[in-house]
Design a protein around this motif. Structure first.
Motif, PDB file in Angstrom:
ATOM      1  N   ARG A 264       5.930   8.718   7.308  1.00  0.00           N
ATOM      2  CA  ARG A 264       5.090   7.369   6.816  1.00  0.00           C
ATOM      3  C   ARG A 264       6.071   6.069   7.396  1.00  0.00           C
ATOM      4  O   ARG A 264       5.432   5.264   8.135  1.00  0.00           O
TER       5      ARG A 264
ATOM      6  N   SER B 169      -7.381   7.651   3.008  1.00  0.00           N
ATOM      7  CA  SER B 169      -6.482   8.891   2.846  1.00  0.00           C
ATOM      8  C   SER B 169      -7.117  10.025   2.254  1.00  0.00           C
ATOM      9  O   SER B 169      -6.907  11.199   2.781  1.00  0.00           O
TER      10      SER B 169
ATOM     11  N   PHE C 143      -0.090   3.774   2.101  1.00  0.00           N
ATOM     12  CA  PHE C 143      -0.083   4.328   3.552  1.00  0.00           C
ATOM     13  C   PHE C 143       0.284   5.626   3.914  1.00  0.00           C
ATOM     14  O   PHE C 143       0.831   6.126   4.912  1.00  0.00           O
TER      15      PHE C 143
ATOM     16  N   HIS D 134      -6.932  -2.701  -3.111  1.00  0.00           N
ATOM     17  CA  HIS D 134      -5.605  -2.372  -3.649  1.00  0.00           C
ATOM     18  C   HIS D 134      -5.396  -2.960  -4.918  1.00  0.00           C
ATOM     19  O   HIS D 134      -5.652  -4.028  -5.286  1.00  0.00           O
TER      20      HIS D 134
ATOM     21  N   VAL E 121       4.522   3.646  10.811  1.00  0.00           N
ATOM     22  CA  VAL E 121       4.561   2.304  10.794  1.00  0.00           C
ATOM     23  C   VAL E 121       5.453   1.560  11.430  1.00  0.00           C
ATOM     24  O   VAL E 121       5.237   0.479  11.993  1.00  0.00           O
TER      25      VAL E 121
ATOM     26  N   VAL F 222       6.873  -3.542   4.995  1.00  0.00           N
ATOM     27  CA  VAL F 222       5.885  -2.912   4.333  1.00  0.00           C
ATOM     28  C   VAL F 222       6.470  -2.509   3.032  1.00  0.00           C
ATOM     29  O   VAL F 222       7.808  -2.056   3.087  1.00  0.00           O
TER      30      VAL F 222
ATOM     31  N   GLY G 281       0.927  -1.226   0.046  1.00  0.00           N
ATOM     32  CA  GLY G 281      -0.171  -0.127   0.068  1.00  0.00           C
ATOM     33  C   GLY G 281       0.804   1.088  -0.027  1.00  0.00           C
ATOM     34  O   GLY G 281       1.957   1.082   0.273  1.00  0.00           O
TER      35      GLY G 281
ATOM     36  N   HIS H  29      -5.273   1.265   7.453  1.00  0.00           N
ATOM     37  CA  HIS H  29      -3.924   0.683   7.324  1.00  0.00           C
ATOM     38  C   HIS H  29      -3.477  -0.095   8.497  1.00  0.00           C
ATOM     39  O   HIS H  29      -2.793  -1.173   8.628  1.00  0.00           O
TER      40      HIS H  29
ATOM     41  N   THR I 195       6.193   0.004  -0.069  1.00  0.00           N
ATOM     42  CA  THR I 195       5.316   1.239  -0.727  1.00  0.00           C
ATOM     43  C   THR I 195       6.325   1.974  -1.611  1.00  0.00           C
ATOM     44  O   THR I 195       7.494   1.727  -1.873  1.00  0.00           O
TER      45      THR I 195
ATOM     46  N   VAL J 153      -1.018   6.812   7.377  1.00  0.00           N
ATOM     47  CA  VAL J 153      -1.058   5.395   8.086  1.00  0.00           C
ATOM     48  C   VAL J 153      -2.332   5.298   9.192  1.00  0.00           C
ATOM     49  O   VAL J 153      -2.155   5.448  10.397  1.00  0.00           O
TER      50      VAL J 153
END
Length: 301
Positions: free
Chosen positions: A65, A154, A13, A115, A69, A40, A11, A20, A42, A16
């Protein structure tokens, strides 16, 4: 980057947020069960922005970001990959086999219900499940998350931040909206009225809340945190310019933070930005803002 097997959440993200969070918690859970590293995957930039050339303002910088996470969800590795021609033109199935499995050692993938990935976004959750089954990989597709009947996204949170509706944005984020930046020199007006402030400038394409004064918490490089009154805007009483700055008066702190990196956590919108007739009137209002900020943080603790 380690060659250890990874459980990878897919993703962009941005923010977040609570949607997520469901992916990230599942990723950490599966990784612990398999003895793999929770990771992750991204991109450094929004793919849509690269393809269309239209800037997309974001909730967070890439650095924020990564921090969110890791700090909030225990993700060990953040694979933040440039969205370049290779990524743009890779077919969805090659993205899974050649990049996620061969390059990054994925053994299990976790993605959201909406996604899409690969060249022209042709990869879908359904195709991802099929491909993982074919390759013997684990796969989880996480359903949408709602707050008060509204799907957490988002896009929705960006609008709330732009409007300065920080408390509502935070309810969808699951944590305070953050801006982490290096402290710059301001015009030092605050020092002349006994209210020294730190000045931050948001990176390009990163949203700041709408102009106004906010109750915030500032986290210093050593991890200590302090309540702060933070003004977002053009400082109309002391500045005739139009540059948007984030200016925080950190309560119960005395020290020089110039050149250091601090994290501002936005908690509540206190009032709109207004022009005062004098610096004395400005100072009196900021003192009232400080009391409001202390009350706000006391309620949260």
């Amino acid at each position: 980057m380690s060659t250890k097997e990874k459980v990878i959440a897919l993703g962009f993200f941005d923010g977040v947020h609570l949607g997520h969070a469901a992916l990230l918690r599942r990723t950490v859970e599966v990784a612990a069960a398999r003895g793999a590293a929770p990771a992750v995957f991204t991109f450094d930039r929004v793919p849509k922005e690269v393809v269309t050339g239209i800037p997309c303002p974001l909730i967070n910088s890439p650095e924020d970001r990564k921090d969110l996470v890791r700090r909030l969800y225990g993700i060990r590795e953040v694979l933040m990959v440039p969205f370049d021609d290779e990524m743009r033109t890779t077919a969805w199935d090659d993205f899974v086999t050649e990049i996620l499995v061969k390059r990054y050692h994925a053994v299990h993938l976790v993605a959201g219900h909406d996604h899409h990935f690969g060249h022209k976004n042709q990869g879908s959750p359904e195709l991802l499940v099929q491909k993982c089954a074919e390759l013997g990989l684990g796969c989880d597709i996480i359903p949408k998350v709602e707050v008060g009947g509204i799907t957490v996204s988002s896009t929705y949170i960006r609008r709330l931040v732009e409007l300065g509706q920080i408390e509502r944005a935070n309810a969808f984020l699951g944590h305070p909206h953050v801006l982490t930046q290096e402290v710059r020199h301001g015009r030092r007006i605050g020092h002349t009225i006994g209210i020294p402030t730190v000045n931050l400038v948001a990176p390009p394409h990163v949203l700041v809340p709408s102009h106004g004064v906010y109750a915030t918490r500032v986290v210093l490089p050593d991890g200590a945190s302090h309540p702060a009154v933070t003004n977002v805007g053009t400082r109309p009483t002391v500045n005739n310019g139009t540059d948007v700055t984030v200016e925080a008066w950190i309560l119960d702190f005395d020290g020089d933070l110039y050149g250091q990196t601090v994290r501002v956590e936005f908690l509540k919108h206190i009032r709109d930005e207004v022009r005062f007739d004098s610096l004395d009137a400005l100072k009196a209002q900021i003192m009232r803002d400080a009391e409001t900020t202390r009350r706000c943080l006391a309620e949260l603790e």
